[in-house]
Design an enzyme around this catalytic site. Sequence first.
Site, PDB file in Angstrom:
ATOM      1  N   TYR A 168      69.063  16.603  37.696  1.00 39.50           N
ATOM      2  CA  TYR A 168      67.622  16.367  37.855  1.00 39.50           C
ATOM      3  C   TYR A 168      66.902  16.637  36.532  1.00 39.50           C
ATOM      4  CZ  TYR A 168      68.483  16.388  42.945  1.00 39.50           C
ATOM      5  OH  TYR A 168      68.944  16.122  44.207  1.00 39.50           O
ATOM      6  N   PRO A 183      63.660  13.740  53.401  1.00 37.71           N
ATOM      7  CA  PRO A 183      63.252  13.862  54.806  1.00 37.71           C
ATOM      8  C   PRO A 183      61.901  13.196  55.091  1.00 37.71           C
ATOM      9  CG  PRO A 183      62.911  15.943  53.674  1.00 37.71           C
ATOM     10  CD  PRO A 183      63.659  15.059  52.713  1.00 37.71           C
ATOM     11  N   GLY A 198      58.122   9.772  50.717  1.00 38.60           N
ATOM     12  CA  GLY A 198      56.663   9.689  50.846  1.00 38.60           C
ATOM     13  C   GLY A 198      56.212   8.606  51.819  1.00 38.60           C
ATOM     14  N   ALA A 199      57.124   7.718  52.243  1.00 37.77           N
ATOM     15  CA  ALA A 199      56.735   6.590  53.114  1.00 37.77           C
ATOM     16  C   ALA A 199      56.224   7.069  54.472  1.00 37.77           C
ATOM     17  CB  ALA A 199      57.911   5.640  53.299  1.00 37.77           C
ATOM     18  N   LEU A 200      56.628   8.283  54.892  1.00 41.65           N
ATOM     19  CA  LEU A 200      56.242   8.779  56.219  1.00 41.65           C
ATOM     20  C   LEU A 200      55.013   9.687  56.187  1.00 41.65           C
ATOM     21  CD1 LEU A 200      59.831   9.550  57.619  1.00 41.65           C
ATOM     22  CD2 LEU A 200      58.264   7.755  58.418  1.00 41.65           C
ATOM     23  N   THR A 201      54.417   9.868  55.006  1.00 42.15           N
ATOM     24  CA  THR A 201      53.356  10.871  54.892  1.00 42.15           C
ATOM     25  C   THR A 201      52.002  10.384  55.379  1.00 42.15           C
ATOM     26  OG1 THR A 201      52.810  10.177  52.641  1.00 42.15           O
ATOM     27  CG2 THR A 201      54.459  11.932  52.874  1.00 42.15           C
ATOM     28  N   LYS A 235      49.962   8.443  53.672  1.00 38.55           N
ATOM     29  CA  LYS A 235      49.004   8.104  52.613  1.00 38.55           C
ATOM     30  C   LYS A 235      49.226   6.703  52.051  1.00 38.55           C
ATOM     31  CE  LYS A 235      51.557  10.433  49.022  1.00 38.55           C
ATOM     32  NZ  LYS A 235      51.602  11.629  48.214  1.00 38.55           N
TER      33      LYS A 235
HETATM   34  N1  LIG Z   1      71.862  15.008  47.360  1.00 41.47           N
HETATM   35  C1  LIG Z   1      71.288  13.882  47.010  1.00 41.47           C
HETATM   36  O1  LIG Z   1      71.939  12.880  46.717  1.00 41.47           O
HETATM   37  C2  LIG Z   1      69.787  13.831  46.979  1.00 41.47           C
HETATM   38  C3  LIG Z   1      69.136  12.595  46.803  1.00 41.47           C
HETATM   39  C4  LIG Z   1      67.735  12.599  46.805  1.00 41.47           C
HETATM   40  C5  LIG Z   1      67.028  13.787  46.944  1.00 41.47           C
HETATM   41  N2  LIG Z   1      67.705  14.969  47.083  1.00 41.47           N
HETATM   42  C6  LIG Z   1      66.967  16.248  47.264  1.00 41.47           C
HETATM   43  O2  LIG Z   1      66.050  16.090  48.330  1.00 41.47           O
HETATM   44  C7  LIG Z   1      64.733  16.441  47.895  1.00 41.47           C
HETATM   45  C8  LIG Z   1      63.706  15.615  48.646  1.00 41.47           C
HETATM   46  O3  LIG Z   1      64.027  14.224  48.676  1.00 41.47           O
HETATM   47  P1  LIG Z   1      63.172  13.121  47.879  1.00 41.47           P
HETATM   48  O4  LIG Z   1      62.575  13.717  46.672  1.00 41.47           O
HETATM   49  O5  LIG Z   1      64.053  11.936  47.710  1.00 41.47           O
HETATM   50  O6  LIG Z   1      62.038  12.635  48.896  1.00 41.47           O
HETATM   51  P2  LIG Z   1      61.083  13.221  50.027  1.00 41.47           P
HETATM   52  O7  LIG Z   1      61.170  14.683  50.141  1.00 41.47           O
HETATM   53  O8  LIG Z   1      61.350  12.388  51.215  1.00 41.47           O
HETATM   54  O9  LIG Z   1      59.650  12.794  49.465  1.00 41.47           O
HETATM   55  C9  LIG Z   1      59.037  13.549  48.451  1.00 41.47           C
HETATM   56  C10 LIG Z   1      57.750  12.878  47.961  1.00 41.47           C
HETATM   57  O10 LIG Z   1      56.855  12.634  49.064  1.00 41.47           O
HETATM   58  C11 LIG Z   1      55.512  12.938  48.664  1.00 41.47           C
HETATM   59  N3  LIG Z   1      55.097  14.083  49.503  1.00 41.47           N
HETATM   60  C12 LIG Z   1      55.785  15.220  49.801  1.00 41.47           C
HETATM   61  N4  LIG Z   1      55.103  16.015  50.638  1.00 41.47           N
HETATM   62  C13 LIG Z   1      53.945  15.371  50.908  1.00 41.47           C
HETATM   63  C14 LIG Z   1      52.837  15.688  51.712  1.00 41.47           C
HETATM   64  N5  LIG Z   1      52.787  16.808  52.425  1.00 41.47           N
HETATM   65  N6  LIG Z   1      51.790  14.799  51.756  1.00 41.47           N
HETATM   66  C15 LIG Z   1      51.835  13.662  51.052  1.00 41.47           C
HETATM   67  N7  LIG Z   1      52.876  13.300  50.252  1.00 41.47           N
HETATM   68  C16 LIG Z   1      53.921  14.162  50.175  1.00 41.47           C
HETATM   69  C17 LIG Z   1      55.559  13.296  47.184  1.00 41.47           C
HETATM   70  O11 LIG Z   1      55.448  12.103  46.374  1.00 41.47           O
HETATM   71  P3  LIG Z   1      54.088  11.339  46.076  1.00 41.47           P
HETATM   72  O12 LIG Z   1      52.973  12.343  46.178  1.00 41.47           O
HETATM   73  O13 LIG Z   1      54.232  10.752  44.727  1.00 41.47           O
HETATM   74  O14 LIG Z   1      54.022  10.260  47.151  1.00 41.47           O
HETATM   75  C18 LIG Z   1      56.980  13.794  47.014  1.00 41.47           C
HETATM   76  O15 LIG Z   1      57.446  13.653  45.708  1.00 41.47           O
HETATM   77  C19 LIG Z   1      64.764  16.235  46.377  1.00 41.47           C
HETATM   78  O16 LIG Z   1      63.783  16.979  45.700  1.00 41.47           O
HETATM   79  C20 LIG Z   1      66.162  16.708  46.047  1.00 41.47           C
HETATM   80  O17 LIG Z   1      66.184  18.116  45.953  1.00 41.47           O
HETATM   81  C21 LIG Z   1      69.060  15.000  47.110  1.00 41.47           C
END
Ligand SMILES: NC(=O)c1ccc[n+]([C@@H]2O[C@H](COP(=O)([O-])OP(=O)(O)OC[C@H]3O[C@@H](n4cnc5c(N)ncnc54)[C@H](OP(=O)(O)O)[C@@H]3O)[C@@H](O)[C@H]2O)c1
Length: 315
Positions: A56, A201, A205-208, A210
């Site tokens: 990362y 999860p 951000g698609a499920l938030t 906004k």
């Molecule tokens: N093992 C793997 O292969 C793998 C792959 C991917 C991720 N991960 C891990 O999983 C974590 C989370 O997954 P992800 O980053 O892919 O996506 P995610 O958690 O599904 O989405 C995160 C994004 O959603 C938006 N968000 C989060 N909380 C919010 C709220 N309360 N209200 C409005 N918008 C909100 C933010 O972006 P915006 O504000 O820009 O919309 C944020 O960057 C990563 O940080 C990483 O540690 C692991």
Amino acid sequence: MEFRYLGTSDLRVSAVGLGTWQFSDSWGVQDYEAAKAIVETAVRAGINFFDTAAVYGHGLSETFLGRALRELGIREDVIVATKLPGEFLSRHDVFKGTKRCLERLGTDYIDLMQVHWPPLWNNFPTCEYMRALEELVHQGVIRHIGLSDFPVELVESAWSCLSTEDLVSDQVRYNLVERDAEKEIIPYAEAYGLSVIAWSPLAKGALTGKYTPENLPRFDDVRRGSALFHPDNFSQIYEVVRLLEEIGSRHGKTPSQVALNWLLRTSDSVVVIPGAKTPGQVEENAGAAGWSLTFDEWLRLEQASSRVVISRVVW
Ligand SMILES: NC(=O)c1ccc[n+]([C@@H]2O[C@H](COP(=O)([O-])OP(=O)(O)OC[C@H]3O[C@@H](n4cnc5c(N)ncnc54)[C@H](OP(=O)(O)O)[C@@H]3O)[C@@H](O)[C@H]2O)c1
């Protein structure tokens, strides 16, 4: 906050953790003080589980997370999970890569070391890297071993290489509109005492709530070209978002909180690690635990999300 043990280990983690991939050029949090504020808010909100990875930001996420935990004086109070990429899995690189993780995190132990993905283009034998990880447990450098993005067949073969340790977790993509993990890995985890750490999860951000079909930004981050935000897919996702809003309004909860709660209620083996770009987001996400959807609400979301078919063939 609710807490769950990872696998059969003594790692008692908050059911909502913090993913810190956001501390990178991929997502855009590249200012240390901004990252520290997110970590500090997470801890105040009851989160004790932090997920990072060597890749990362080419180490930036580990560096920011480790520095924040040190400056806040809370390293011993939290559980840090990091990952070695599939390319770093020769025996000597498992040791060298782990040493670099320790240096960037500024710590002398890692609570959970995960294999980020199976080696794809390298012919590293599975037992070579699993055995090297086990030796790191014996050295006291890592406390537990987990996998990431391993299907059941490969989890079984990796687990069979261990002689003194147990696997504790597999980290996989899992959210309300991408539920393939329910087909094999979650039932397997429930049967064999593994934890499933749900990444993305919030469907990036698609499920938030906004983003709407009429208000889809031109992303200049990791989401550029993402299938989730392709109009054919997002128009279906948006039906689920509207239901999240409706159900959330009855509980005084946001769509993000409802979406995360649904995952926690679906399986006791699951913990979620939403990423956050602001302190407000992490505080909100922590509020996904400590309450429960009714069965009727859970079922309506189950049925609505079952109708969503995400296609990755978008070009
Ligand atoms: N093992 C793997 O292969 C793998 C792959 C991917 C991720 N991960 C891990 O999983 C974590 C989370 O997954 P992800 O980053 O892919 O996506 P995610 O958690 O599904 O989405 C995160 C994004 O959603 C938006 N968000 C989060 N909380 C919010 C709220 N309360 N209200 C409005 N918008 C909100 C933010 O972006 P915006 O504000 O820009 O919309 C944020 O960057 C990563 O940080 C990483 O540690 C692991």
